[in-house]
Motif scaffolding. Structure first.
Motif, PDB file in Angstrom:
ATOM      1  N   UNK A  93     -16.970  -4.643  -8.636  1.00 22.73           N
ATOM      2  CA  UNK A  93     -16.806  -3.589  -9.781  1.00 22.73           C
ATOM      3  C   UNK A  93     -16.303  -2.201  -9.320  1.00 22.73           C
ATOM      4  N   UNK A  94     -16.644  -1.647  -8.103  1.00 23.89           N
ATOM      5  CA  UNK A  94     -16.107  -0.186  -7.856  1.00 23.89           C
ATOM      6  C   UNK A  94     -14.633  -0.465  -7.325  1.00 23.89           C
ATOM      7  N   UNK A  99      -9.176   0.604  -7.861  1.00 20.90           N
ATOM      8  CA  UNK A  99      -8.184  -0.022  -6.912  1.00 20.90           C
ATOM      9  C   UNK A  99      -6.867   0.884  -6.705  1.00 20.90           C
ATOM     10  N   UNK A 100      -6.545   1.913  -7.748  1.00 19.34           N
ATOM     11  CA  UNK A 100      -5.322   2.681  -7.399  1.00 19.34           C
ATOM     12  C   UNK A 100      -5.892   3.593  -6.467  1.00 19.34           C
ATOM     13  N   UNK A 101      -6.969   4.303  -6.274  1.00 20.90           N
ATOM     14  CA  UNK A 101      -7.116   5.260  -5.494  1.00 20.90           C
ATOM     15  C   UNK A 101      -7.511   4.726  -4.103  1.00 20.90           C
ATOM     16  N   UNK A 106      -8.268  -0.265   0.755  1.00 22.66           N
ATOM     17  CA  UNK A 106      -9.263  -0.561  -0.085  1.00 22.66           C
ATOM     18  C   UNK A 106      -9.206  -2.241  -0.441  1.00 22.66           C
ATOM     19  N   UNK A 107      -7.545  -2.581  -0.533  1.00 20.28           N
ATOM     20  CA  UNK A 107      -7.211  -3.951  -0.687  1.00 20.28           C
ATOM     21  C   UNK A 107      -7.486  -4.708   0.421  1.00 20.28           C
TER      22      UNK A 107
END
Length: 134
Positions: A93-94, A99-101, A106-107
């Motif tokens: 969820x977070x 996901x853009x930030x 993060x990916x």
């Protein structure tokens, strides 16, 4: 992140305390409503105590045997695995929200998490934890 000065200003600000007043009122109202309903139901509810009503609930099936007899551990194992897989979704969820930030870093982190999760899932299948029939 926050400096000590900004933290002290936010604590001493009386406007922040007034933001919690509706929440406190709602909690008091909910607790009062529950207490009132329990009290009213005890006053108005039927009070005929028969031997059938005083008997412990057994869903209509006569009880037999001891309640302390051992159970197969696989049922508990499936329950624990369900909780683990359910909690795993919480970690997505977070990432889905930010996901853009998080960008590529993060990916890669979520990809590492998924790889670790798939490896654990393959281990669980290989061990036969999900096979309830022996």
């Amino acid at each position: 992140m926050y400096s000590l000065n900004s933290l002290l200003v936010s604590i001493s600000n009386p406007d922040i305390a007034t933001n919690y007043i509706p929440i406190i009122i709602q909690i008091i109202f909910a607790a009062g409503f529950v207490a009132t309903m329990i009290f009213v139901s005890s006053l108005l509810g039927p009070k005929r105590k028969t031997s059938d009503k005083l008997e412990s609930f057994s869903s209509g099936i006569t009880s037999h045997g001891n309640a302390r007899q051992p159970m197969a551990i696989k049922y508990f194992l499936v329950a624990i695995l369900f909780v683990l897989f359910d909690v795993e979704v919480i970690f997505f969820y977070p990432y889905a929200v930010n996901f853009r930030a998080l960008a590529w870093n993060g990916f890669y982190e979520i990809l590492l998490f998924v790889v670790f999760f798939v490896i654990c899932f393959m281990y669980i299948i290989k061990k036969g934890c999900l096979n309830l029939v022996d």
